[in-house]
Write an enzyme that holds these catalytic residues in place. Structure first.
Site, PDB file in Angstrom:
ATOM      1  N   ALA A  12       0.590 -17.089   6.188  1.00 20.92           N
ATOM      2  CA  ALA A  12       0.629 -15.782   5.516  1.00 20.92           C
ATOM      3  C   ALA A  12       0.123 -14.628   6.373  1.00 20.92           C
ATOM      4  O   ALA A  12       0.351 -13.463   6.049  1.00 20.92           O
ATOM      5  CB  ALA A  12      -0.168 -15.853   4.209  1.00 20.92           C
ATOM      6  N   GLY A  14       1.126 -14.344   9.473  1.00 26.82           N
ATOM      7  CA  GLY A  14       2.128 -14.227  10.539  1.00 26.82           C
ATOM      8  C   GLY A  14       3.123 -13.106  10.289  1.00 26.82           C
ATOM      9  O   GLY A  14       3.104 -12.444   9.251  1.00 26.82           O
ATOM     10  N   GLN A  15       4.035 -12.929  11.258  1.00 26.36           N
ATOM     11  CA  GLN A  15       4.919 -11.763  11.170  1.00 26.36           C
ATOM     12  C   GLN A  15       6.054 -11.914  10.153  1.00 26.36           C
ATOM     13  O   GLN A  15       6.463 -10.925   9.549  1.00 26.36           O
ATOM     14  CB  GLN A  15       5.426 -11.338  12.554  1.00 26.36           C
ATOM     15  CG  GLN A  15       6.217 -12.361  13.328  1.00 26.36           C
ATOM     16  CD  GLN A  15       7.226 -11.692  14.250  1.00 26.36           C
ATOM     17  OE1 GLN A  15       7.325 -10.480  14.334  1.00 26.36           O
ATOM     18  NE2 GLN A  15       8.016 -12.498  14.939  1.00 26.36           N
ATOM     19  N   ALA A  17       5.783 -13.524   7.260  1.00 26.23           N
ATOM     20  CA  ALA A  17       5.109 -13.284   5.974  1.00 26.23           C
ATOM     21  C   ALA A  17       4.827 -11.803   5.768  1.00 26.23           C
ATOM     22  O   ALA A  17       4.934 -11.288   4.654  1.00 26.23           O
ATOM     23  CB  ALA A  17       3.816 -14.089   5.901  1.00 26.23           C
ATOM     24  N   GLN A 112       0.772 -31.016   3.883  1.00 25.09           N
ATOM     25  CA  GLN A 112       1.181 -30.075   2.831  1.00 25.09           C
ATOM     26  C   GLN A 112       2.001 -30.769   1.746  1.00 25.09           C
ATOM     27  O   GLN A 112       1.875 -30.430   0.560  1.00 25.09           O
ATOM     28  CB  GLN A 112       1.944 -28.896   3.451  1.00 25.09           C
ATOM     29  CG  GLN A 112       1.019 -28.054   4.329  1.00 25.09           C
ATOM     30  CD  GLN A 112       1.640 -26.776   4.826  1.00 25.09           C
ATOM     31  OE1 GLN A 112       2.845 -26.550   4.684  1.00 25.09           O
ATOM     32  NE2 GLN A 112       0.831 -25.927   5.422  1.00 25.09           N
ATOM     33  N   VAL A 129      10.531 -23.057   5.731  1.00 20.65           N
ATOM     34  CA  VAL A 129      11.040 -22.091   6.705  1.00 20.65           C
ATOM     35  C   VAL A 129      10.583 -22.460   8.117  1.00 20.65           C
ATOM     36  O   VAL A 129      11.327 -22.322   9.079  1.00 20.65           O
ATOM     37  CB  VAL A 129      10.552 -20.663   6.361  1.00 20.65           C
ATOM     38  CG1 VAL A 129      11.046 -19.648   7.385  1.00 20.65           C
ATOM     39  CG2 VAL A 129      10.976 -20.278   4.944  1.00 20.65           C
ATOM     40  N   ARG A 162      23.780 -14.207   9.098  1.00 20.02           N
ATOM     41  CA  ARG A 162      24.242 -13.831  10.443  1.00 20.02           C
ATOM     42  C   ARG A 162      25.749 -14.037  10.570  1.00 20.02           C
ATOM     43  O   ARG A 162      26.456 -13.212  11.156  1.00 20.02           O
ATOM     44  CB  ARG A 162      23.525 -14.690  11.498  1.00 20.02           C
ATOM     45  CG  ARG A 162      22.075 -14.297  11.739  1.00 20.02           C
ATOM     46  CD  ARG A 162      21.328 -15.369  12.534  1.00 20.02           C
ATOM     47  NE  ARG A 162      20.008 -14.912  12.947  1.00 20.02           N
ATOM     48  CZ  ARG A 162      19.030 -15.704  13.367  1.00 20.02           C
ATOM     49  NH1 ARG A 162      19.220 -17.025  13.407  1.00 20.02           N
ATOM     50  NH2 ARG A 162      17.867 -15.204  13.743  1.00 20.02           N
ATOM     51  N   HIS A 187      19.220 -26.358  11.164  1.00 19.40           N
ATOM     52  CA  HIS A 187      18.881 -24.988  11.562  1.00 19.40           C
ATOM     53  C   HIS A 187      18.436 -25.040  13.023  1.00 19.40           C
ATOM     54  O   HIS A 187      17.264 -24.994  13.353  1.00 19.40           O
ATOM     55  CB  HIS A 187      17.772 -24.420  10.669  1.00 19.40           C
ATOM     56  CG  HIS A 187      17.282 -23.084  11.143  1.00 19.40           C
ATOM     57  ND1 HIS A 187      18.080 -21.964  11.144  1.00 19.40           N
ATOM     58  CD2 HIS A 187      16.090 -22.692  11.653  1.00 19.40           C
ATOM     59  CE1 HIS A 187      17.390 -20.941  11.631  1.00 19.40           C
ATOM     60  NE2 HIS A 187      16.177 -21.363  11.955  1.00 19.40           N
TER      61      HIS A 187
END
Length: 334
Positions: A12, A14-15, A17, A112, A129, A162, A187
């Site tokens: 949370a 990070g960029q 988030a 987690q 993600v 994209r 991904h």
């Protein structure tokens, strides 16, 4: 007013988030009348940064945001969740083998997954993600046996968006006029962006993408490689990985889980491959075209797969099987 929805975002501080939290908190994902409790999890060294993020969320004075909980403890973060968005992962450092990256992340997502299993609601929707997203998602799923497999998905919506954008740019139309592109598989750079079932609205009429673009070589070549390598291109230009576009894709992905997909349209998400009709091996987190209704996804059936597509779909499935084998070796030795 309905009861608040409790949403966890990991990584949370990070960029991604930083771009994501505002969108969620102002109602872009769960609706404009749905109160929220936001739970922000990060590692202990990031807690001071996280305090700053909490201050900013408070300073936005958002009417839907009832509470913000910032923590570095999994038992606090995963308690009674409705939605878990797992953004945080070990980033790939220079000189790091993909195997080393997998090993570091297996540890995180095993932990987690176990926390989801122990503390969250059994109805929790889990969106992964953090990369490698598909295999991280499978690791979390395997570590949370009491939560239905169908509740887990991983993000390929950024690739999907994209792909839409590339076709829209090629034809000089709005990206909303491009429908039903598909991202198959992982991904990663082996993903298969497939325009063969897509349509484009031109002068009020829906036309197949191949007919609209009139350049098969591009749709089977440059289009695919551009989408596959777009993340790397952003890093090269910006010296940072995609954040604004990733956050927008997460919002799209979770909103579609919550409210369903529009009639006649499908989206791409990584989900468990069990029971698919496209010859993809079972027990992989593989990106398929999906429709969603009542918070339940269904793989779109009956799409014709030509030899070109088959080969591309198999390449990315093979990579996912290899990743899974490596991850499970680490899982069993943990």
């Amino acid at each position: 007013m309905p009861e608040p929805v409790k949403v966890l975002v990991t990584g949370a501080a990070g960029q991604i988030a930083y771009s994501l939290l505002f969108g969620i908190a102002k109602g872009d994902v769960f609706g404009k009348d749905q109160p929220l409790i936001l739970v922000l999890l990060d590692i202990t060294p990031m807690m001071t940064v996280l305090e700053g993020v909490v201050m900013e969320l408070q300073d936005c004075a958002l009417p839907l945001l009832k509470e913000v909980i910032a923590t570095d403890k999994e038992d606090v973060a995963f308690k009674d969740l409705d939605v878990a968005i797992l953004v945080g992962s070990m980033p790939r450092r220079e000189g790091m083998e993909r195997k080393d990256l997998l090993k570091a992340n297996v540890k995180i997502f095993k932990s987690q997954g176990a926390a989801l299993n122990k503390y969250s609601k059994k109805s929790v929707k889990v969106i992964v993600v953090g990369n490698p997203a598909n295999t991280n998602c499978l690791t979390a799923l395997k570590s949370a046996p009491s939560i239905p497999k169908e509740n887990f998905s991983c993000l390929t919506r950024l690739d999907h968006n994209r792909a839409k954008a590339q076709i829209a740019l090629k034809l000089n139309v709005a990206s909303d006029d491009v429908k039903n592109v598909i991202i198959w598989g992982n991904h990663s750079s082996t993903q298969y962006p497939d325009a063969s079932h897509a349509s484009v609205t031109l002068q009020g009429k829906d036309v197949g993408a191949f007919e609209a673009v009139k350049n098969d070589d591009w749709l089977k070549g440059g289009f695919i490689t551009t989408v596959q390598q777009r993340g790397a291109a952003v890093i090269k230009a910006r010296k940072l990985s995609s954040a604004m576009s990733a956050a927008k894709a997460i919002c799209d992905h979770v909103r579609d889980i919550w409210f369903g997909t529009p009639e006649g349209q499908f989206v791409s998400m990584g989900v468990i491959s069990d029971g698919n009709s496209y010859g993809v091996p079972e027990d992989l987190m593989y990106s398929f075209p999906l429709t969603i209704k009542n918070k339940t996804w269904k793989i779109v059936e009956g799409l014709c797969i030509n030899d070109f597509s088959r080969e591309k779909m198999d390449i990315t499935a093979k990579e996912l099987q290899d990743e899974k084998e490596t991850a499970f070796e680490f899982l069993s030795s943990e």
